[in-house]
Design a protein around this motif. Sequence first.
Motif, PDB file in Angstrom:
ATOM      1  N   ILE A  26       7.125  -4.554  -3.756  1.00 18.36           N
ATOM      2  CA  ILE A  26       6.739  -3.688  -2.637  1.00 18.36           C
ATOM      3  C   ILE A  26       7.898  -3.521  -1.658  1.00 18.36           C
ATOM      4  CG2 ILE A  26       5.221  -3.516  -0.628  1.00 18.36           C
ATOM      5  CD1 ILE A  26       3.065  -4.877  -2.420  1.00 18.36           C
ATOM      6  N   HIS A  30       9.317   0.443  -1.808  1.00 21.94           N
ATOM      7  CA  HIS A  30       8.431   1.212  -0.925  1.00 21.94           C
ATOM      8  C   HIS A  30       9.095   2.520  -0.498  1.00 21.94           C
ATOM      9  CE1 HIS A  30      10.626   0.438   2.842  1.00 21.94           C
ATOM     10  NE2 HIS A  30      10.863  -0.766   2.342  1.00 21.94           N
ATOM     11  N   ASP A  31       8.278   3.409   0.020  1.00 26.88           N
ATOM     12  CA  ASP A  31       8.779   4.691   0.508  1.00 26.88           C
ATOM     13  C   ASP A  31       9.300   4.503   1.930  1.00 26.88           C
ATOM     14  OD1 ASP A  31       9.345   7.353   0.547  1.00 26.88           O
ATOM     15  OD2 ASP A  31       7.288   8.014   0.902  1.00 26.88           O
ATOM     16  N   PRO A  57       5.761   8.292  -5.556  1.00 25.62           N
ATOM     17  CA  PRO A  57       4.471   7.690  -5.167  1.00 25.62           C
ATOM     18  C   PRO A  57       3.582   7.291  -6.343  1.00 25.62           C
ATOM     19  CG  PRO A  57       4.937   9.572  -3.784  1.00 25.62           C
ATOM     20  CD  PRO A  57       5.991   9.550  -4.846  1.00 25.62           C
ATOM     21  N   GLU A  58       3.548   8.085  -7.404  1.00 21.82           N
ATOM     22  CA  GLU A  58       2.684   7.753  -8.543  1.00 21.82           C
ATOM     23  C   GLU A  58       3.168   6.484  -9.246  1.00 21.82           C
ATOM     24  OE1 GLU A  58       2.135  10.961 -11.259  1.00 21.82           O
ATOM     25  OE2 GLU A  58       1.458  12.328  -9.691  1.00 21.82           O
ATOM     26  N   PHE A  60       5.076   4.100  -7.981  1.00 18.19           N
ATOM     27  CA  PHE A  60       4.919   2.979  -7.054  1.00 18.19           C
ATOM     28  C   PHE A  60       3.471   2.507  -7.029  1.00 18.19           C
ATOM     29  CE2 PHE A  60       4.386   1.353  -2.633  1.00 18.19           C
ATOM     30  CZ  PHE A  60       5.192   0.243  -2.760  1.00 18.19           C
ATOM     31  N   HIS A  61       2.535   3.449  -6.946  1.00 19.66           N
ATOM     32  CA  HIS A  61       1.116   3.098  -6.917  1.00 19.66           C
ATOM     33  C   HIS A  61       0.695   2.444  -8.243  1.00 19.66           C
ATOM     34  CE1 HIS A  61      -3.058   3.171  -5.739  1.00 19.66           C
ATOM     35  NE2 HIS A  61      -3.368   3.811  -6.867  1.00 19.66           N
ATOM     36  N   ALA A  62       1.185   2.954  -9.363  1.00 22.05           N
ATOM     37  CA  ALA A  62       0.846   2.369 -10.670  1.00 22.05           C
ATOM     38  C   ALA A  62       1.362   0.933 -10.752  1.00 22.05           C
ATOM     39  CB  ALA A  62       1.431   3.214 -11.796  1.00 22.05           C
ATOM     40  N   GLN A  64       1.860  -1.091  -8.185  1.00 22.64           N
ATOM     41  CA  GLN A  64       1.012  -1.902  -7.305  1.00 22.64           C
ATOM     42  C   GLN A  64      -0.308  -2.236  -7.995  1.00 22.64           C
ATOM     43  OE1 GLN A  64       0.899   0.754  -3.860  1.00 22.64           O
ATOM     44  NE2 GLN A  64       1.778  -0.923  -2.637  1.00 22.64           N
ATOM     45  N   LEU A  65      -0.876  -1.255  -8.670  1.00 21.90           N
ATOM     46  CA  LEU A  65      -2.149  -1.459  -9.364  1.00 21.90           C
ATOM     47  C   LEU A  65      -2.013  -2.525 -10.459  1.00 21.90           C
ATOM     48  CD1 LEU A  65      -4.869  -0.138  -8.917  1.00 21.90           C
ATOM     49  CD2 LEU A  65      -4.343   1.444 -10.768  1.00 21.90           C
TER      50      LEU A  65
END
Length: 138
Positions: A26, A30-31, A57-58, A60-62, A64-65
Amino acid sequence: MADRLTQLQEAMDQLCTMFVAAFYYIERHHDLKSFGPNDKIPDLKADQPKEVETLDPETFHAGQLELARDLITKEQQIEYLVSTLPGLDNSERDQLQTILDLEEEIVAAEAQRMEAVRERDEVLRRLDGILGVGRRPQ
């Protein structure tokens, strides 16, 4: 296989490592955003290493998930290990009774072993007697 406490300690160590890896992910990807009107994102000079490698963003979110799922899975493994430990469901008296029962089983198994040793010795003695009769004198 290791005992339950060792497994639990290893799982806790792995969970801590996973937390550090998640924080690093993270922090590293991160952005870059400002949170207030006075916040400024510094411009990097050409010779400075990037502190943050921003991901889309996609992605990064994947990431994190996936990290969150791994943390949850490890936490559930730890909960299972904790549930298998003797605790409030097993009082000290119950645990002592279990130990006494196991000691009785050991005594019975040792008696069976000793009986088998006696039988073996008897069979060997008889076999020596039979073989002794069948030998030619030298």
